[in-house]
Structures are given as C-alpha cells and as structure tokens.
Design a protein around this motif. Sequence first.
Motif, PDB file in Angstrom:
ATOM      1  N   GLY A 129       0.963  -1.195   0.195  1.00  0.00           N
ATOM      2  CA  GLY A 129      -0.309  -0.012  -0.305  1.00  0.00           C
ATOM      3  C   GLY A 129       0.688   1.436  -0.208  1.00  0.00           C
ATOM      4  O   GLY A 129       0.501   2.402   0.438  1.00  0.00           O
ATOM      5  N   ILE A 130       1.785   1.290   0.366  1.00  0.00           N
ATOM      6  CA  ILE A 130       3.475   2.435  -0.495  1.00  0.00           C
ATOM      7  C   ILE A 130       2.941   2.904  -1.403  1.00  0.00           C
ATOM      8  O   ILE A 130       3.199   4.147  -1.305  1.00  0.00           O
ATOM      9  N   VAL A 131       2.491   2.232  -2.825  1.00  0.00           N
ATOM     10  CA  VAL A 131       2.662   3.223  -3.917  1.00  0.00           C
ATOM     11  C   VAL A 131       0.883   2.931  -4.479  1.00  0.00           C
ATOM     12  O   VAL A 131       0.661   1.600  -4.346  1.00  0.00           O
ATOM     13  N   THR A 132       0.645   3.448  -5.602  1.00  0.00           N
ATOM     14  CA  THR A 132      -0.025   3.564  -6.320  1.00  0.00           C
ATOM     15  C   THR A 132       0.056   2.633  -7.598  1.00  0.00           C
ATOM     16  O   THR A 132       1.167   2.920  -8.208  1.00  0.00           O
ATOM     17  N   ARG A 133      -0.987   2.217  -8.480  1.00  0.00           N
ATOM     18  CA  ARG A 133      -0.693   1.995 -10.066  1.00  0.00           C
ATOM     19  C   ARG A 133      -1.891   1.297 -10.985  1.00  0.00           C
ATOM     20  O   ARG A 133      -3.334   1.327 -10.553  1.00  0.00           O
ATOM     21  N   GLU A 134      -1.766   2.164 -11.895  1.00  0.00           N
ATOM     22  CA  GLU A 134      -2.916   2.351 -13.174  1.00  0.00           C
ATOM     23  C   GLU A 134      -2.538   1.348 -14.125  1.00  0.00           C
ATOM     24  O   GLU A 134      -1.242   1.497 -14.689  1.00  0.00           O
ATOM     25  N   ARG A 135      -3.272   0.778 -14.633  1.00  0.00           N
ATOM     26  CA  ARG A 135      -3.481   0.118 -16.419  1.00  0.00           C
ATOM     27  C   ARG A 135      -2.045   0.862 -17.002  1.00  0.00           C
ATOM     28  O   ARG A 135      -3.396   2.058 -17.470  1.00  0.00           O
ATOM     29  N   SER A 136      -2.127   0.759 -17.976  1.00  0.00           N
ATOM     30  CA  SER A 136      -1.107   1.244 -18.847  1.00  0.00           C
ATOM     31  C   SER A 136      -1.120   0.021 -20.235  1.00  0.00           C
ATOM     32  O   SER A 136      -0.169  -0.352 -20.099  1.00  0.00           O
ATOM     33  N   GLY A 137      -1.985  -0.083 -20.762  1.00  0.00           N
ATOM     34  CA  GLY A 137      -1.449  -1.152 -21.750  1.00  0.00           C
ATOM     35  C   GLY A 137      -1.764  -2.706 -20.935  1.00  0.00           C
ATOM     36  O   GLY A 137      -2.777  -3.156 -20.244  1.00  0.00           O
TER      37      GLY A 137
END
Length: 126
Positions: free
Chosen positions: A58-66
């Motif tokens: 839970g320290i970083v966020t991520r988003e889908r990119s392809g």
Amino acid sequence: MSPRRSPGVLEAEILTVLHEASGALSPGEVRGLLGDKGGGELSYSAVVTTLTRLYDKGIVTRERSGRAYRYATPADPSGLVAWRMSRLLDAEADHAPVLTHFISGLSTGDEELVRRLLLGEDGNGA
C-alpha cells in the motif's frame, strides 16, 4: 558488477525516483532513472518485483497502461516519510535507544503532539 544493496535500499531508491517524478512511471522508466542516479546494472525484473511489493504494502499506487502498469507515490508525502521512518526503525534490533534519541530531539511542541497521539487524541488540540 555493482555491490548488492542492503535490504530496503532498493525500495527507498525507487520511492525517491517515484516521488521526484511528475507523474506515474513504468518499471522501465524507473529502472532508467535509477541508472541515471548511479543505480548500475539493475535488472528489469528486480524493479518490477520491488514495485509490486511496494504496491502490495500500500505504499505506491498503480494504474493499468496497456498490458503493464505505471506506478506513483501517493499524493500525501507524510505517508512516505512515515514509511521511511518505519524502515529505519526496523533496521535496529533494539528500538528503545532509537526512539529515546528521536523523542529527545523533538521540539517541545512535537513532543507534546506525540504524547497526545499516544493517548488517543487527534493531535489537533483535542
């Protein structure tokens, strides 16, 4: 070949890169920026593994990119500072001397804030 990093060092280096970035980064971009900072020969898989672990914590966020992800630090820098403080504390077997030195170095106001927080008060004068 670069010397092996101490535990947690790669996480801290990646967090610094993400924090300094103007937006979310791919693992390849993170690896490239780490190399620019003297990161040496760092494998892509080491960066991906570390980013995934940071996300799971839970320290970083991520988003889908392809088919991949782009990673970023949360907008709240206090969370990053708290995580770093926790990592530093984890590096010591005996926490008492570390915490004693930390608290003795606080200003009177910060020391009082810590007391209120430990007593379950909200820290905003409640």
